[in-house]
Design a protein around this motif. Structure first.
Motif, PDB file in Angstrom:
ATOM      1  N   ILE A 138       0.853  -1.192   0.000  1.00 28.15           N
ATOM      2  CA  ILE A 138       0.000   0.000   0.000  1.00 28.15           C
ATOM      3  C   ILE A 138       0.885   1.237   0.000  1.00 28.15           C
ATOM      4  CG2 ILE A 138      -1.752   1.334   1.251  1.00 28.15           C
ATOM      5  CD1 ILE A 138      -2.784  -1.280   2.423  1.00 28.15           C
ATOM      6  N   ALA A 139       0.638   2.142  -0.926  1.00 26.66           N
ATOM      7  CA  ALA A 139       1.360   3.417  -0.967  1.00 26.66           C
ATOM      8  C   ALA A 139       0.392   4.537  -0.632  1.00 26.66           C
ATOM      9  CB  ALA A 139       1.989   3.650  -2.334  1.00 26.66           C
ATOM     10  N   LEU A 140       0.875   5.497   0.149  1.00 23.09           N
ATOM     11  CA  LEU A 140       0.075   6.646   0.567  1.00 23.09           C
ATOM     12  C   LEU A 140       0.745   7.916   0.051  1.00 23.09           C
ATOM     13  CD1 LEU A 140      -2.288   7.747   2.318  1.00 23.09           C
ATOM     14  CD2 LEU A 140      -0.699   7.743   4.264  1.00 23.09           C
ATOM     15  N   LEU A 149      -5.359  12.703   0.054  1.00 24.37           N
ATOM     16  CA  LEU A 149      -4.492  11.539   0.161  1.00 24.37           C
ATOM     17  C   LEU A 149      -4.914  10.549  -0.904  1.00 24.37           C
ATOM     18  CD1 LEU A 149      -4.541  11.100   4.041  1.00 24.37           C
ATOM     19  CD2 LEU A 149      -2.707  12.117   2.684  1.00 24.37           C
ATOM     20  N   ILE A 150      -3.961  10.065  -1.660  1.00 27.79           N
ATOM     21  CA  ILE A 150      -4.212   9.048  -2.681  1.00 27.79           C
ATOM     22  C   ILE A 150      -3.667   7.719  -2.172  1.00 27.79           C
ATOM     23  CG2 ILE A 150      -3.753   8.295  -5.038  1.00 27.79           C
ATOM     24  CD1 ILE A 150      -5.581  10.736  -4.855  1.00 27.79           C
ATOM     25  N   ILE A 151      -4.513   6.692  -2.239  1.00 25.99           N
ATOM     26  CA  ILE A 151      -4.130   5.348  -1.799  1.00 25.99           C
ATOM     27  C   ILE A 151      -3.915   4.460  -3.022  1.00 25.99           C
ATOM     28  CG2 ILE A 151      -4.981   3.248  -0.690  1.00 25.99           C
ATOM     29  CD1 ILE A 151      -4.296   5.089   1.423  1.00 25.99           C
ATOM     30  N   GLU A 152      -2.799   3.745  -3.031  1.00 28.81           N
ATOM     31  CA  GLU A 152      -2.486   2.778  -4.083  1.00 28.81           C
ATOM     32  C   GLU A 152      -2.302   1.407  -3.432  1.00 28.81           C
ATOM     33  OE1 GLU A 152       0.846   2.452  -7.659  1.00 28.81           O
ATOM     34  OE2 GLU A 152       1.456   3.120  -5.657  1.00 28.81           O
ATOM     35  N   TYR A 167       2.715  16.589  -8.127  1.00 29.02           N
ATOM     36  CA  TYR A 167       1.851  17.216  -7.128  1.00 29.02           C
ATOM     37  C   TYR A 167       1.886  16.523  -5.771  1.00 29.02           C
ATOM     38  CZ  TYR A 167       0.064  19.906 -11.024  1.00 29.02           C
ATOM     39  OH  TYR A 167      -0.042  20.750 -12.109  1.00 29.02           O
ATOM     40  N   CYS A 168       2.745  15.516  -5.639  1.00 23.54           N
ATOM     41  CA  CYS A 168       2.871  14.792  -4.377  1.00 23.54           C
ATOM     42  C   CYS A 168       3.931  15.445  -3.492  1.00 23.54           C
ATOM     43  CB  CYS A 168       3.236  13.328  -4.639  1.00 23.54           C
ATOM     44  SG  CYS A 168       3.473  12.359  -3.145  1.00 23.54           S
ATOM     45  N   HIS A 169       3.561  15.753  -2.260  1.00 26.82           N
ATOM     46  CA  HIS A 169       4.505  16.372  -1.322  1.00 26.82           C
ATOM     47  C   HIS A 169       5.180  15.352  -0.415  1.00 26.82           C
ATOM     48  CE1 HIS A 169       3.137  20.325  -2.526  1.00 26.82           C
ATOM     49  NE2 HIS A 169       1.887  19.958  -2.309  1.00 26.82           N
ATOM     50  N   HIS A 170       4.545  14.205  -0.273  1.00 24.10           N
ATOM     51  CA  HIS A 170       5.117  13.173   0.597  1.00 24.10           C
ATOM     52  C   HIS A 170       4.544  11.826   0.206  1.00 24.10           C
ATOM     53  CE1 HIS A 170       6.884  11.361   4.152  1.00 24.10           C
ATOM     54  NE2 HIS A 170       5.706  10.819   4.437  1.00 24.10           N
ATOM     55  N   GLN A 171       5.369  10.797   0.259  1.00 25.05           N
ATOM     56  CA  GLN A 171       4.932   9.452  -0.090  1.00 25.05           C
ATOM     57  C   GLN A 171       5.476   8.461   0.925  1.00 25.05           C
ATOM     58  OE1 GLN A 171       6.453   8.123  -3.867  1.00 25.05           O
ATOM     59  NE2 GLN A 171       5.760   6.011  -3.597  1.00 25.05           N
ATOM     60  N   GLN A 172       4.662   7.465   1.265  1.00 25.17           N
ATOM     61  CA  GLN A 172       5.094   6.410   2.168  1.00 25.17           C
ATOM     62  C   GLN A 172       4.561   5.084   1.656  1.00 25.17           C
ATOM     63  OE1 GLN A 172       4.461   7.304   6.270  1.00 25.17           O
ATOM     64  NE2 GLN A 172       5.304   5.372   7.011  1.00 25.17           N
ATOM     65  N   VAL A 173       5.415   4.052   1.685  1.00 25.16           N
ATOM     66  CA  VAL A 173       5.049   2.731   1.169  1.00 25.16           C
ATOM     67  C   VAL A 173       5.040   1.736   2.312  1.00 25.16           C
ATOM     68  CG1 VAL A 173       5.666   0.878  -0.416  1.00 25.16           C
ATOM     69  CG2 VAL A 173       5.996   3.281  -1.111  1.00 25.16           C
ATOM     70  N   PHE A 174       4.011   0.873   2.331  1.00 28.29           N
ATOM     71  CA  PHE A 174       3.847  -0.145   3.370  1.00 28.29           C
ATOM     72  C   PHE A 174       3.847  -1.509   2.713  1.00 28.29           C
ATOM     73  CE2 PHE A 174       1.819   3.760   4.538  1.00 28.29           C
ATOM     74  CZ  PHE A 174       2.121   3.949   5.868  1.00 28.29           C
ATOM     75  N   ARG A 175       4.626  -2.428   3.277  1.00 29.51           N
ATOM     76  CA  ARG A 175       4.696  -3.801   2.746  1.00 29.51           C
ATOM     77  C   ARG A 175       4.540  -4.807   3.877  1.00 29.51           C
ATOM     78  NH1 ARG A 175       8.799  -1.089  -0.098  1.00 29.51           N
ATOM     79  NH2 ARG A 175       8.467  -1.051  -2.362  1.00 29.51           N
TER      80      ARG A 175
END
Length: 369
Positions: free
Chosen positions: A6-8, A32-35, A361-369
């Protein structure tokens, strides 16, 4: 399906025009966009929160905190057999419907893609195109308002919603109605009035408004019942409806005749389906509201609005109504001849995200595995 990653993304997209309402002004769409990734597929969801707690108590910062620290850990690496399971998995976390909705919608997108059908087909939608309207924010003066409305009518919009406030209400509505006697016209108060204003709303009865949206307090049902009993114009509830329980209460009290159903406000698609079915059974008409979303949230709304009981034009609008540049390759366009937008037919929400624009346009990204 096992939720593998999941990426935020924390995103801010500039508006073409500032969006003014009774509590303030917005220059950018912050969200917030969720992937969500599983089995080689990607699902997308959007949490369209504001920077400030004006519409709900949720903000971009609180939603980010709840997603990262509580919601995402509850589903990452879990095997999900149906998207309806998400509601139960997230239920121990109280409230925070917009944060929950982003995950819920992304999972629905994922499952529709797995079955190789559009989200509309997955949900049982019956419409290929959705009648839509446009929301007009508070303007500097009547002339500016009429010019803005004229521009949207010329583009093909057949329903216009005007934001109103204690110092901007009857006169702008009258002037627009005078110029456009046959336009589907409605007012959106965003909880800015009280029962002391009953006489004002009674005067609005003469304007043949389609509805008055959320005139009284955001958490009220009783006073809306009193107001509805004293005016002819249908009351539409928005902020007051956050759950199936709220819907049941509003129906029992006769607090409204219409509900603006926003998937993000009620916590996702599973809850939206339950509210839709109850309202259809009880004769309460729906329309699909918007939160100034990017094409990700906008497409999700289009699919939801394809269900049978969404009878009024949706508050979705075309991409260029709000943004010069979105974060997707897909552009959502208005069919000006009949004031509709076509429901995407590709699998899932049917939207291709532009990775370059998302990064821009993304100011911050975090990835969860």
């Amino acid at each position: 399906m096992k939720i593998e990653q999941i990426a935020l993304y924390n995103v801010s997209i500039p508006f073409v025009f500032p969006f003014k309402f009774s509590n303030g002004e917005l220059l950018n769409h912050t969200c917030l966009i969720i992937e969500v990734k599983s089995e080689g597929l990607t699902g997308w969801g959007e949490c369209p929160t504001f920077d400030n707690p004006y519409y709900t108590y949720e903000t971009i910062n609180t939603a980010s905190h709840i997603l990262k620290d509580f919601l995402i850990p509850r589903i990452i690496n879990k095997t999900i057999n149906s998207p309806q399971e998400i509601r139960n998995l997230l239920a121990p976390i109280r409230g925070h419907n917009m944060a929950k909705s982003a995950l819920d919608c992304a999972i629905y997108d994922l499952f529709a893609k797995k079955q190789k059908v559009s989200l509309s087909q997955f949900l049982g939608g019956i419409k290929n195109s959705i009648k839509v309207g446009v929301s007009v924010s508070l303007q500097g003066d009547i002339s500016q308002l009429l010019n803005r409305v004229e521009s949207y009518v010329n583009e093909g919009y057949q329903r216009v919603k005007l934001k109103i406030a204690p110092d901007w209400n009857l006169k702008p509505l009258r002037e627009v109605r005078k110029k456009y006697p046959d336009l589907q016209l409605m007012a959106d108060a965003n909880s800015a009035f009280s029962l002391d204003d009953v006489a004002l709303f009674q005067k609005m009865d003469e304007l043949n408004l389609t509805m008055i949206e959320q005139p009284l307090a955001y958490d009220d049902l009783l006073d809306h019942r009193t107001l509805q009993s004293q005016i002819n114009t249908p009351i539409c509830l928005d902020e007051s409806i956050n759950s199936l329980h709220d819907t049941r209460m509003a129906i029992a009290l006769k607090s409204c005749q219409v509900i603006n159903l926003k998937v993000s406000r009620v916590g996702g698609i599973t809850n939206s389906l339950a509210i839709h079915d109850l309202c259809e059974k009880k004769g309460i008409k729906l329309w699909c509201g918007g939160m100034l979303e990017s094409a990700i949230g906008r497409a999700t709304n289009l699919h939801l609005a394809s269900l049978s009981n969404f009878v009024y034009p949706a508050d979705i609008s075309s991409t260029n109504r709000y943004f010069q540049e979105d974060i997707t390759q897909t552009v959502i366009d208005l069919n000006s001849e009949d004031s509709t937008i076509t429901v995407p037919t590709n699998s899932g929400i049917g939207i291709e995200v532009d990775e370059n624009l998302l990064s821009k346009y993304c100011h911050h990204q975090q990835v969860f595995r």
